[in-house]
Write a protein that holds these residues in place. Structure first.
Motif, mmCIF file in Angstrom:
data_model
loop_
_atom_site.group_PDB
_atom_site.id
_atom_site.type_symbol
_atom_site.label_atom_id
_atom_site.label_comp_id
_atom_site.label_asym_id
_atom_site.label_seq_id
_atom_site.Cartn_x
_atom_site.Cartn_y
_atom_site.Cartn_z
ATOM 1 N N THR A 161 0.809 -1.204 0.000
ATOM 2 C CA THR A 161 0.000 0.000 0.000
ATOM 3 C C THR A 161 0.849 1.264 0.000
ATOM 4 O O THR A 161 1.962 1.290 0.527
ATOM 5 N N TYR A 162 0.291 2.302 -0.611
ATOM 6 C CA TYR A 162 0.763 3.662 -0.373
ATOM 7 C C TYR A 162 -0.394 4.627 -0.584
ATOM 8 O O TYR A 162 -1.529 4.188 -0.746
ATOM 9 N N HIS A 163 -0.134 5.949 -0.518
ATOM 10 C CA HIS A 163 -1.168 6.959 -0.286
ATOM 11 C C HIS A 163 -1.824 6.629 1.068
ATOM 12 O O HIS A 163 -1.221 5.964 1.888
ATOM 13 N N GLY A 164 -3.039 7.129 1.352
ATOM 14 C CA GLY A 164 -3.592 6.846 2.664
ATOM 15 C C GLY A 164 -4.792 7.689 3.025
ATOM 16 O O GLY A 164 -5.809 7.659 2.327
ATOM 17 N N LEU A 165 -4.677 8.470 4.101
ATOM 18 C CA LEU A 165 -5.825 9.215 4.593
ATOM 19 C C LEU A 165 -5.401 10.586 5.084
ATOM 20 O O LEU A 165 -4.224 10.836 5.372
ATOM 21 N N ALA A 166 -6.401 11.481 5.180
ATOM 22 C CA ALA A 166 -6.162 12.850 5.640
ATOM 23 C C ALA A 166 -7.248 13.224 6.640
ATOM 24 O O ALA A 166 -8.442 13.098 6.350
ATOM 25 N N LEU A 167 -6.839 13.691 7.822
ATOM 26 C CA LEU A 167 -7.749 14.126 8.882
ATOM 27 C C LEU A 167 -7.628 15.636 9.028
ATOM 28 O O LEU A 167 -6.533 16.156 9.269
ATOM 29 N N ASN A 168 -8.752 16.336 8.904
ATOM 30 C CA ASN A 168 -8.763 17.791 8.993
ATOM 31 C C ASN A 168 -8.759 18.222 10.458
ATOM 32 O O ASN A 168 -9.679 17.894 11.203
ATOM 33 N N VAL A 169 -7.743 18.975 10.859
ATOM 34 C CA VAL A 169 -7.579 19.368 12.255
ATOM 35 C C VAL A 169 -7.928 20.846 12.443
ATOM 36 O O VAL A 169 -8.912 21.185 13.110
ATOM 37 N N ALA A 170 -7.126 21.734 11.911
ATOM 38 C CA ALA A 170 -7.378 23.184 12.027
ATOM 39 C C ALA A 170 -6.782 23.833 10.787
ATOM 40 O O ALA A 170 -5.612 24.194 10.767
ATOM 41 N N MET A 171 -7.586 23.971 9.754
ATOM 42 C CA MET A 171 -7.065 24.396 8.458
ATOM 43 C C MET A 171 -7.992 25.421 7.823
ATOM 44 O O MET A 171 -9.118 25.634 8.274
ATOM 45 N N ASP A 172 -7.500 26.052 6.779
ATOM 46 C CA ASP A 172 -8.326 26.923 5.952
ATOM 47 C C ASP A 172 -9.158 26.021 5.053
ATOM 48 O O ASP A 172 -8.637 25.369 4.147
ATOM 49 N N LEU A 173 -10.478 26.006 5.283
ATOM 50 C CA LEU A 173 -11.361 25.112 4.543
ATOM 51 C C LEU A 173 -11.843 25.702 3.221
ATOM 52 O O LEU A 173 -12.476 25.003 2.426
ATOM 53 N N GLN A 174 -11.542 26.974 2.972
ATOM 54 C CA GLN A 174 -12.066 27.630 1.780
ATOM 55 C C GLN A 174 -11.708 26.893 0.482
ATOM 56 O O GLN A 174 -12.547 26.804 -0.438
ATOM 57 N N PRO A 175 -10.492 26.361 0.331
ATOM 58 C CA PRO A 175 -10.180 25.685 -0.938
ATOM 59 C C PRO A 175 -11.107 24.517 -1.271
ATOM 60 O O PRO A 175 -11.256 24.174 -2.458
ATOM 61 N N PHE A 176 -11.737 23.903 -0.265
ATOM 62 C CA PHE A 176 -12.668 22.820 -0.578
ATOM 63 C C PHE A 176 -13.855 23.324 -1.400
ATOM 64 O O PHE A 176 -14.480 22.550 -2.132
ATOM 65 N N SER A 177 -14.174 24.625 -1.292
ATOM 66 C CA SER A 177 -15.279 25.185 -2.073
ATOM 67 C C SER A 177 -14.899 25.360 -3.541
ATOM 68 O O SER A 177 -15.767 25.636 -4.376
ATOM 69 N N ASP A 237 -13.429 20.629 9.883
ATOM 70 C CA ASP A 237 -12.254 20.173 10.621
ATOM 71 C C ASP A 237 -12.581 20.163 12.103
ATOM 72 O O ASP A 237 -13.673 20.581 12.523
ATOM 73 N N LEU A 238 -11.658 19.681 12.914
ATOM 74 C CA LEU A 238 -11.895 19.618 14.357
ATOM 75 C C LEU A 238 -12.127 21.005 14.935
ATOM 76 O O LEU A 238 -12.973 21.195 15.815
ATOM 77 N N SER A 239 -11.397 21.976 14.435
ATOM 78 C CA SER A 239 -11.516 23.329 14.965
ATOM 79 C C SER A 239 -12.925 23.890 14.782
ATOM 80 O O SER A 239 -13.504 24.448 15.714
ATOM 81 N N THR A 240 -13.511 23.723 13.588
ATOM 82 C CA THR A 240 -14.820 24.320 13.316
ATOM 83 C C THR A 240 -15.946 23.617 14.055
ATOM 84 O O THR A 240 -17.024 24.187 14.209
ATOM 85 N N ILE A 241 -15.733 22.401 14.528
ATOM 86 C CA ILE A 241 -16.777 21.733 15.321
ATOM 87 C C ILE A 241 -16.513 21.865 16.815
ATOM 88 O O ILE A 241 -17.190 21.221 17.630
ATOM 89 N N GLY A 242 -15.534 22.686 17.175
ATOM 90 C CA GLY A 242 -15.351 23.018 18.583
ATOM 91 C C GLY A 242 -14.298 22.243 19.331
ATOM 92 O O GLY A 242 -14.250 22.296 20.564
ATOM 93 N N VAL A 243 -13.428 21.533 18.612
ATOM 94 C CA VAL A 243 -12.352 20.778 19.268
ATOM 95 C C VAL A 243 -11.039 21.511 19.059
ATOM 96 O O VAL A 243 -10.609 21.726 17.924
ATOM 97 N N SER A 244 -10.407 21.892 20.145
ATOM 98 C CA SER A 244 -9.130 22.589 20.084
ATOM 99 C C SER A 244 -8.003 21.603 20.355
ATOM 100 O O SER A 244 -7.906 21.041 21.453
ATOM 101 N N THR A 245 -7.174 21.373 19.358
ATOM 102 C CA THR A 245 -6.025 20.487 19.522
ATOM 103 C C THR A 245 -4.947 20.929 18.547
ATOM 104 O O THR A 245 -5.227 21.630 17.570
#
Length: 228
Positions: free
Chosen positions: A172-188, A202-210
């Protein structure tokens, strides 16, 4: 399995390094897990369609050989690349994808967040109105269509983790991506994973600070436990 925390690295050289590692490995090569984040980049999978990239602007678009369609990587996102020999591990691709998703679910649970799978749409999703609710989804949603039209599978949900894998000679290669605290605008600027109007969070926008480091450590721990 050896874990390497690469920090922020450019996407294309990392992709090329994964492919070179996989091409060169032998039956005795140790498995590795790479954890990193990338500068802004859109990546297209083998099923990717040009019309799903709406307005890339100054963000590069890189064609890859992973499965799936278009997604975005950027700072504040933990990207995990497991480089495994599945034949040696003793399970197949479907089980491998399940374990990747399970690692994300367990990482979210440590933050008090309940993640969900959506049939036919790899990745992990959260309830937009109450991501901390432990309720199951009310009913199995209809399988989404490839262009995201004619389906309410994502109603009330936001995608917080994306998957895209490649298996070559059982490795295997490639994998997964977990959104933590990022600029989400490019997804639009894209149809994320090929689905028009799919909300991304991402975690930040749902109220999780890490921090990125904390999230990477948690995700890496669960990946190591589930994949070895």
């Amino acid at each position: 399995m050896r874990t390497q925390v690469l920090g922020r690295v450019d996407y294309l050289p990392t992709y090329e390094a994964m492919r070179a590692f996989t091409d060169a490995r032998s039956p005795g090569t140790d498995d590795e897990l790479w954890l990193c984040e990338h500068p802004p980049v859109f990546t297209q999978g083998l099923a990717g369609k040009a019309e799903h990239v709406l307005a890339p602007g100054d963000i590069p678009v890189v064609a890859t050989n992973r499965g799936g369609q278009v997604t975005y990587h950027g700072p504040g996102q933990v990207v995990a690349y497991p480089l495994l020999d599945l034949h040696r591990r003793g399970y197949f691709v479907k089980e491998y994808v399940f374990r990747l998703e399970e690692a994300v679910l367990r990482t979210l649970a440590e933050c008090g967040v309940t993640g969900h799978r959506v049939t036919g749409a790899p990745g992990i999703y959260v309830r937009l109105d109450d991501p901390f609710s432990h309720r199951r989804l009310d009913a199995p949603p209809p399988q989404p269509s490839p262009d995201g039209r004619g389906s309410n599978a994502f109603e009330g949900l936001g995608k917080i983790a994306a998957l895209g894998v490649k298996v070559s000679r059982h490795c295997t290669y490639h994998g997964l991506a977990l959104n933590v605290a990022m600029d989400l605008q490019p997804f639009s600027r894209i149809h994320p994973c090929g689905y028009a109007g799919l909300a991304t969070v991402d975690l930040s926008t749902i109220g999780v600070s890490t921090t990125w480091d904390e999230a990477a450590q948690r995700l890496g721990h669960h990946l190591h436990a589930l994949l070895t």
